[in-house]
Design a protein around this motif. Structure first.
Motif, PDB file in Angstrom:
ATOM      1  N   GLN A 158     -32.974  60.058  98.949  1.00 14.11           N
ATOM      2  CA  GLN A 158     -31.746  59.992  98.162  1.00 14.11           C
ATOM      3  C   GLN A 158     -31.866  58.949  97.065  1.00 14.11           C
ATOM      4  O   GLN A 158     -31.410  59.167  95.940  1.00 14.11           O
ATOM      5  N   ALA A 159     -32.465  57.819  97.387  1.00 17.24           N
ATOM      6  CA  ALA A 159     -32.632  56.765  96.390  1.00 17.24           C
ATOM      7  C   ALA A 159     -33.544  57.231  95.269  1.00 17.24           C
ATOM      8  O   ALA A 159     -33.288  56.968  94.084  1.00 17.24           O
ATOM      9  N   VAL A 160     -34.625  57.922  95.621  1.00 19.53           N
ATOM     10  CA  VAL A 160     -35.540  58.448  94.601  1.00 19.53           C
ATOM     11  C   VAL A 160     -34.809  59.442  93.712  1.00 19.53           C
ATOM     12  O   VAL A 160     -34.932  59.414  92.483  1.00 19.53           O
ATOM     13  N   GLN A 161     -34.010  60.314  94.324  1.00 25.61           N
ATOM     14  CA  GLN A 161     -33.246  61.292  93.551  1.00 25.61           C
ATOM     15  C   GLN A 161     -32.261  60.575  92.623  1.00 25.61           C
ATOM     16  O   GLN A 161     -32.097  60.950  91.468  1.00 25.61           O
ATOM     17  N   SER A 162     -31.625  59.542  93.142  1.00 29.99           N
ATOM     18  CA  SER A 162     -30.681  58.777  92.335  1.00 29.99           C
ATOM     19  C   SER A 162     -31.391  58.114  91.153  1.00 29.99           C
ATOM     20  O   SER A 162     -30.870  58.102  90.034  1.00 29.99           O
ATOM     21  N   VAL A 163     -32.577  57.574  91.408  1.00 30.06           N
ATOM     22  CA  VAL A 163     -33.350  56.956  90.328  1.00 30.06           C
ATOM     23  C   VAL A 163     -33.707  58.003  89.273  1.00 30.06           C
ATOM     24  O   VAL A 163     -33.585  57.759  88.067  1.00 30.06           O
ATOM     25  N   LYS A 164     -34.129  59.185  89.726  1.00 32.34           N
ATOM     26  CA  LYS A 164     -34.468  60.252  88.785  1.00 32.34           C
ATOM     27  C   LYS A 164     -33.263  60.626  87.942  1.00 32.34           C
ATOM     28  O   LYS A 164     -33.363  60.777  86.726  1.00 32.34           O
ATOM     29  N   GLU A 165     -32.105  60.797  88.605  1.00 33.80           N
ATOM     30  CA  GLU A 165     -30.898  61.175  87.881  1.00 33.80           C
ATOM     31  C   GLU A 165     -30.505  60.098  86.876  1.00 33.80           C
ATOM     32  O   GLU A 165     -30.138  60.399  85.739  1.00 33.80           O
ATOM     33  N   THR A 166     -30.587  58.845  87.290  1.00 34.80           N
ATOM     34  CA  THR A 166     -30.254  57.744  86.388  1.00 34.80           C
ATOM     35  C   THR A 166     -31.198  57.725  85.199  1.00 34.80           C
ATOM     36  O   THR A 166     -30.769  57.528  84.055  1.00 34.80           O
ATOM     37  N   ALA A 167     -32.470  57.948  85.459  1.00 33.15           N
ATOM     38  CA  ALA A 167     -33.443  57.971  84.370  1.00 33.15           C
ATOM     39  C   ALA A 167     -33.163  59.133  83.428  1.00 33.15           C
ATOM     40  O   ALA A 167     -33.216  58.976  82.195  1.00 33.15           O
ATOM     41  N   GLN A 168     -32.838  60.296  83.989  1.00 35.33           N
ATOM     42  CA  GLN A 168     -32.533  61.449  83.145  1.00 35.33           C
ATOM     43  C   GLN A 168     -31.284  61.199  82.320  1.00 35.33           C
ATOM     44  O   GLN A 168     -31.229  61.540  81.137  1.00 35.33           O
ATOM     45  N   GLU A 169     -30.276  60.610  82.922  1.00 33.86           N
ATOM     46  CA  GLU A 169     -29.061  60.279  82.183  1.00 33.86           C
ATOM     47  C   GLU A 169     -29.371  59.289  81.066  1.00 33.86           C
ATOM     48  O   GLU A 169     -28.859  59.415  79.951  1.00 33.86           O
ATOM     49  N   GLY A 170     -30.202  58.302  81.370  1.00 34.27           N
ATOM     50  CA  GLY A 170     -30.588  57.317  80.353  1.00 34.27           C
ATOM     51  C   GLY A 170     -31.328  57.957  79.202  1.00 34.27           C
ATOM     52  O   GLY A 170     -31.066  57.648  78.030  1.00 34.27           O
ATOM     53  N   VAL A 171     -32.232  58.863  79.521  1.00 38.77           N
ATOM     54  CA  VAL A 171     -32.982  59.561  78.472  1.00 38.77           C
ATOM     55  C   VAL A 171     -32.026  60.396  77.620  1.00 38.77           C
ATOM     56  O   VAL A 171     -32.116  60.389  76.390  1.00 38.77           O
ATOM     57  N   SER A 172     -31.099  61.080  78.276  1.00 32.43           N
ATOM     58  CA  SER A 172     -30.121  61.888  77.533  1.00 32.43           C
ATOM     59  C   SER A 172     -29.274  61.006  76.619  1.00 32.43           C
ATOM     60  O   SER A 172     -29.024  61.344  75.464  1.00 32.43           O
ATOM     61  N   THR A 173     -28.848  59.874  77.149  1.00 30.11           N
ATOM     62  CA  THR A 173     -28.034  58.952  76.351  1.00 30.11           C
ATOM     63  C   THR A 173     -28.818  58.445  75.152  1.00 30.11           C
ATOM     64  O   THR A 173     -28.302  58.398  74.030  1.00 30.11           O
TER      65      THR A 173
END
Length: 188
Positions: A146-161
Motif C-alpha cells: 500500500q505504501a509503494v502504491q501511495s508513493v507511486k500515486e503521489t509521484a504520478q500526481e506530482g508529475v501531472s502537477t
C-alpha cells in the motif's frame, strides 16, 4: 511568479528535485528491508547498552589491565568489589562457574533423556515461532505494498502537477510574447 522562461524552468526543476527527494525519503521509510534494518539496530543498541551495564565497558577493564602485576594480586578483591551491590553480576559469575563444572562432568543417562525430551518439547515452539515469523512477514507485506502504491500515486500526481504548471507557464509566456509582438507592431 516571474514571466521569465528561465526562471519558470528553474522553478519547475526545483519542484521536481523536491518531489523526487520526498518520494525517495518516503520509499526509504516504508521499504521492508529498511524497516527491519532499523529495528535490528534498535535491538542491537539495547543489547549493547544492557551488556555494558552488566559487564562494564572496555574502559572499566582498561584500568585494571594496565598494571597486570597489581591486577593479578587484586583480582579477588576486584571481583568482590564489582559484585557487591550487583546481584546480576554475581549470578552471571556463578552461572559461568556452574557451566564450566558441568562441562567437565559427563552427562548421565537421565540428563540425556531430559535433554532429548526438552528438545522434543521445544520442536512445536520452534514451528510456532516460524509460523509467527511468516505471519509477521505477511502482515508487513500488505502495508508495504500500500505504501509503494501511495508513493507511486503521489509521484504520478506530482508529475501531472509539474506538467500542468509547465504547460500553463509556457502558454503564459507564449501569450506574453504575442502581446509584446503586437505592441511592437502597433508602435511602428
Amino acid at each position: 511568479m516571474s514571466d521569465d522562461p528561465d526562471a519558470i524552468r528553474a522553478d519547475i526543476e526545483a519542484t521536481r528535485r523536491n518531489l523526487s527527494g520526498d518520494v525517495d525519503a518516503l520509499a526509504d521509510k516504508v521499504t521492508p528491508s529498511k524497516i527491519v534494518d532499523r529495528q535490528t539496530r534498535k535491538v542491537k543498541g539495547a543489547w549493547h547498552s544492557l551488556s555494558d551495564r552488566v559487564m562494564g565497558t572496555a574502559d572499566d577493564v582498561g584500568g585494571t589491565v594496565s598494571n597486570a602485576g597489581e591486577s593479578v594480586a587484586d583480582a579477588g578483591r576486584t571481583v568482590v568489589n564489582k559484585a557487591q551491590g550487583n546481584p546480576l553480576a554475581v549470578g552471571l559469575i556463578a552461572f559461568g562457574v556452574g557451566a564450566l563444572v558441568a562441562s567437565l562432568i559427563p552427562a548421565s543417562n537421565k540428563e540425556k533423556e531430559l535433554a532429548s525430551s526438552a528438545k522434543d518439547a521445544a520442536q512445536p515452539l520452534l514451528q510456532e515461532a516460524a509460523d509467527v515469523g511468516k505471519q509477521v512477514a505477511n502482515d508487513l507485506k500488505e502495508p508495504a505494498q500500500q505504501a509503494v502504491q501511495s508513493v507511486k500515486e503521489t509521484a504520478q500526481e506530482g508529475v501531472s502537477t509539474v506538467k500542468e504548471e509547465a504547460t500553463d507557464r509556457a502558454s503564459d509566456v507564449a501569450d506574453d510574447a504575442k502581446q509584446s509582438q503586437q505592441r511592437l507592431q502597433s508602435d511602428q
